[in-house]
Structure formats: C-alpha cells, structure tokens
Design an enzyme around this catalytic site. Structure first.
Site, PDB file in Angstrom:
ATOM      1  N   ASP A  87       0.794  -1.233   0.000  1.00  0.00           N
ATOM      2  CA  ASP A  87       0.000   0.000   0.000  1.00  0.00           C
ATOM      3  C   ASP A  87       0.829   1.288   0.000  1.00  0.00           C
ATOM      4  OD1 ASP A  87       0.757  -0.847   2.616  1.00  0.00           O
ATOM      5  OD2 ASP A  87      -0.675   0.548   3.505  1.00  0.00           O
ATOM      6  N   GLU A 145      -0.673  -1.948   5.021  1.00  0.00           N
ATOM      7  CA  GLU A 145       0.197  -1.927   6.209  1.00  0.00           C
ATOM      8  C   GLU A 145       0.023  -0.643   6.994  1.00  0.00           C
ATOM      9  OE1 GLU A 145       3.008  -1.216   9.024  1.00  0.00           O
ATOM     10  OE2 GLU A 145       3.027   0.005   7.218  1.00  0.00           O
TER      11      GLU A 145
HETATM   12 ZN   LIG Z   1       5.053   3.779   6.481  1.00  0.00          ZN
HETATM   13 ZN   LIG Z   2       6.413   1.011   5.680  1.00  0.00          ZN
END
Ligand SMILES: [Zn+2]
Ligand SMILES: [Zn+2]
Length: 401
Positions: A87, A145
């Site tokens: 991401d 994440e």
């Molecule tokens: Zn980051």
């Molecule tokens: Zn990262």
C-alpha cells in the site's frame, strides 16, 4: 562503504526490478485498494509454476513455489514465507522524478513500492535457481500496512497455512540508514502502536464566574501533564515507551468555561508488559483526575499493532544471509517507536524483519524521511534486498536436505 555481493541471478534481473519499482511508484494505491497493483503482480508471474491464492484479505496475494519436497531443516519442516506490503499513503508527491505518481493525492512515500519489486525479483530469481534450493517458498503480498493492519486479515484468512509456514521474513527499505548497511537484530525492533481518546465532561458556565462549574479545559490540561508521568515514573527507565497527546478539541469562546474537551493520543512500547502498564496507568490517571476535579472522564483505548519481535534463531539466519550480501555493512538497525503490521505474522511464526539502509549518498541517513512528500530511496537497495531473500532461502532450504 562495504563491498556488496549481489547474487548473480539478481544482478541479471536488476534492471527489471528497478522498472517494477518505478511502475508501482507511478501507480500507487491506498490500503485495501491495491487492485491494479495486484493485477500487475499476477501478470508478471503468470508464466511461472506457482499456486496462486487471490484475493486474500481483499487485494492480497499468496503465491506458493514448490521445488521438490525438502523440509525446512532449521525449523523442523514447513515452508518459508517471504512478505511484502503493497500500500501507498494519502500524500501528494512533490518530488521531481520521472516516475512521479500519476494518482492525485496518493504516493508510495514509505518504500512499499520497493518491497513489492524486491519480492517479484526474488520470485523470478528463485525460479531460475531451482538447482540451488529445495523445498517450498510462499510469497505473501499483503494490503494495507499503513494503519489498517492488512497483515492481521491475511493471517485470519489463512495466508500462513496450506502449506504451513515454518518461518517468515520481511524487510523494509530504511532511509534512516545509509545505503550499503543492513540492520538485523533479535527481539523487539518496532513498537506496539496504540491510540486512545479521552472524553472529559465538566459543567460549563461564565468565564468570570467559575463557581459552580467544572472546567473541562482545566481538567484536560491536568491530564496532559499527568500522563507524562507514566513514562517517566512508571516504566523501567532502561525500557522504552512514549505517550503523546496529538490533538485537543474543546471550548466555545474566550469567556465561556468549557463543558467538554476531547483529547487524542498515541502510546508506544517495545514490550507487551510495558504496553499493559501504560494502558492501566492511563485508566488510573483518568479515574483519579475525574475524582479530584469532579469531572467525568472516559478513556477509549484501542490496541494497534503489537510490538514487532524478531525470533533469535531466525535472526541468526537473517544475519548470515545479510552478511553474505553486505559483509561489514551489517549491524544494528536504526530503531524507532514506529509500528509495523509484520508484527502479526511474527506473532504466529518465528521470523525476522530486516532493515535495508536506503538513504542516497547525497541525502545521508534520515535527510529524506519516510512519509514525506519528496520521499525517494537509493534504488540499488532493491538488488540488496532481493539478494538477502535469496540467501535466506538457500540457508533454510539447502539442496542437500
Ligand atoms: Zn510507512
Ligand atoms: Zn512502511
């Protein structure tokens, strides 16, 4: 700078790996929206002999490569998992690069574009190097994440099962370290990252006549000061923790005593026990302050990512692999109280999260930090990361097993 020993199969693929990274950099997608990213990844590996599971956790991919039935000798069986996060962040890119983001307000400002490229290069190299390892490797591309904890959903949807992973490794390009260095360390390497909200309710009134009121601004101010005693007075001074209030909202006007104030903050700790101390002291201080000033105070504490804990035995494996690639450049990572959802994988199976020094020589360490709008890293780190992954697989899944 130490001499780097890039694996020949990775050296051959390096141009392609850099091209992958630039593609992902140019086409970033936010957490759980990595649809085009996943499509592109699948397109690149479609010719290879892989078992593909997709979508896992909305946009994630689990690709399994079998090469004979050799077990993982270091862990008593099972396969090795290698993980990348996919991401980007909601940031408008301001840097001047030819592979600048074409998606308005979205940018790979943490280096996850590099992580995807490294893992893609690793898959292709391991396919070419089937005579150098034996067993099963699972490649995990996870969504989200940055805050939403995509890893947790990947675990819940069985990313580590069928075949079961015996060990997992992940890495992060790390601009806080110079290019050519690799940080590897056993134990906690990133913090538990929790958030909390505190609602203070008092009794409003006229600013000139405080009698009969309960001033929520005054009570909130006491809280802000008292909460700092948790780290300074309750935690072991040799351990790490931080409590920060990042937002305060409340009040109506200069001459009105506020009836409500909302505070928002974050709490970080490296050890689960310190996290529990912070949590219970926060509650204690809220209750005590409410009683002292006659206010009502509600604490809403939300657990975020757990601490990222590297397993000692798997850290030894990562150290050996990293030293083959970067020799004397391997040392302690630059540590911070940041959080990482790799922690959820490491809670399930032993493994290691590795930090790849990626600051460009002209920038020096930490001059271009992660999450800034002109974030960029030294692309030579891509070959370093993929070489480390290759060496980990060769360490754990040798042909002689
Ligand atoms: Zn980051
Ligand atoms: Zn990262």
């Amino acid at each position: 700078m130490p001499t780097l020993n890039i694996h020949p199969a990775i050296a051959e693929l390096e141009k392609q790996i850099i091209a992958y990274r630039r593609h992902f950099h140019q086409h970033p997608e936010l957490g759980f929206q990595e649809v085009e990213t996943a499509k592109y990844i699948l397109e690149q590996v479609k010719e290879l002999d892989l078992d593909i599971r997709h979508p896992v956790a909305k946009t994630g991919i689990v690709a399994t490569m079998r090469n004979g039935d050799g077990p993982c000798p270091a862990s008593g069986g099972g396969c090795i998992a290698l993980r990348a996060d996919m991401d980007a962040l909601p940031i408008q890119e301001t840097g001047d690069v030819d592979y600048k983001s074409v998606n308005d307000g979205v940018m790979h400002a943490c280096g996850h574009d590099g992580h995807i490229a490294i893992l893609l290069g690793t898959i292709q190299a391991l396919d070419r190097l089937r005579d150098q390892w034996r067993g099963t490797v699972k490649f995990i591309f996870q969504p989200a994440e940055e805050g939403e904890g995509g890893a947790r959903y990947m675990v819940a949807e069985g990313a580590l099962n069928n075949p079961d992973a015996a060990a997992i490794f992940g890495l992060h390009v790390w601009n806080y370290q110079d290019f050519g260095t690799i940080g590897v360390k056993a134990g906690p390497v990133l913090a538990a990252a929790d958030r909390f909200e505190i609602a203070v309710k008092g009794q409003g009134g006229h600013g000139a006549m405080p009698q009969g009121t309960v001033d929520a601004v005054y009570v909130a101010a006491q809280l802000v000061v008292s909460l700092q005693s948790i780290v300074s007075r309750n935690l072991d001074p040799l351990q790490s923790g931080v409590v920060s209030i990042g937002q305060i909202q409340g009040g109506h006007s200069f001459n009105i005593i506020a009836d409500e104030v909302a505070l928002k903050g974050t709490a970080r700790a490296y050890r689960e026990e310190d996290r529990q101390i912070i949590k219970s002291r926060l509650q204690g201080i809220c209750d005590g302050t409410a009683a002292t000033y006659g206010a009502s105070i509600e604490l809403d504490y939300q657990d975020g990512y757990p601490p990222t804990l590297n397993d000692p035995a798997m850290t030894e494996v990562a150290l050996r692999a990293a030293r083959k690639v970067a020799g004397d450049g391997v040392g302690e990572p630059y540590l911070s109280m940041g959080g990482e959802d790799m922690a959820y994988f490491l809670r399930e199976v032993p493994g290691c999260f590795i930090f790849l020094g990626s600051a460009k020589p002209e920038h020096q360490a930490a001059k271009v930090p992660h999450h800034c709008s002109h974030f960029d890293f030294d692309e030579r780190v891509l070959a370093v990361g993929a070489s480390v992954f290759i060496e980990i697989v060769r360490e754990l899944l040798p042909t002689g097993a």
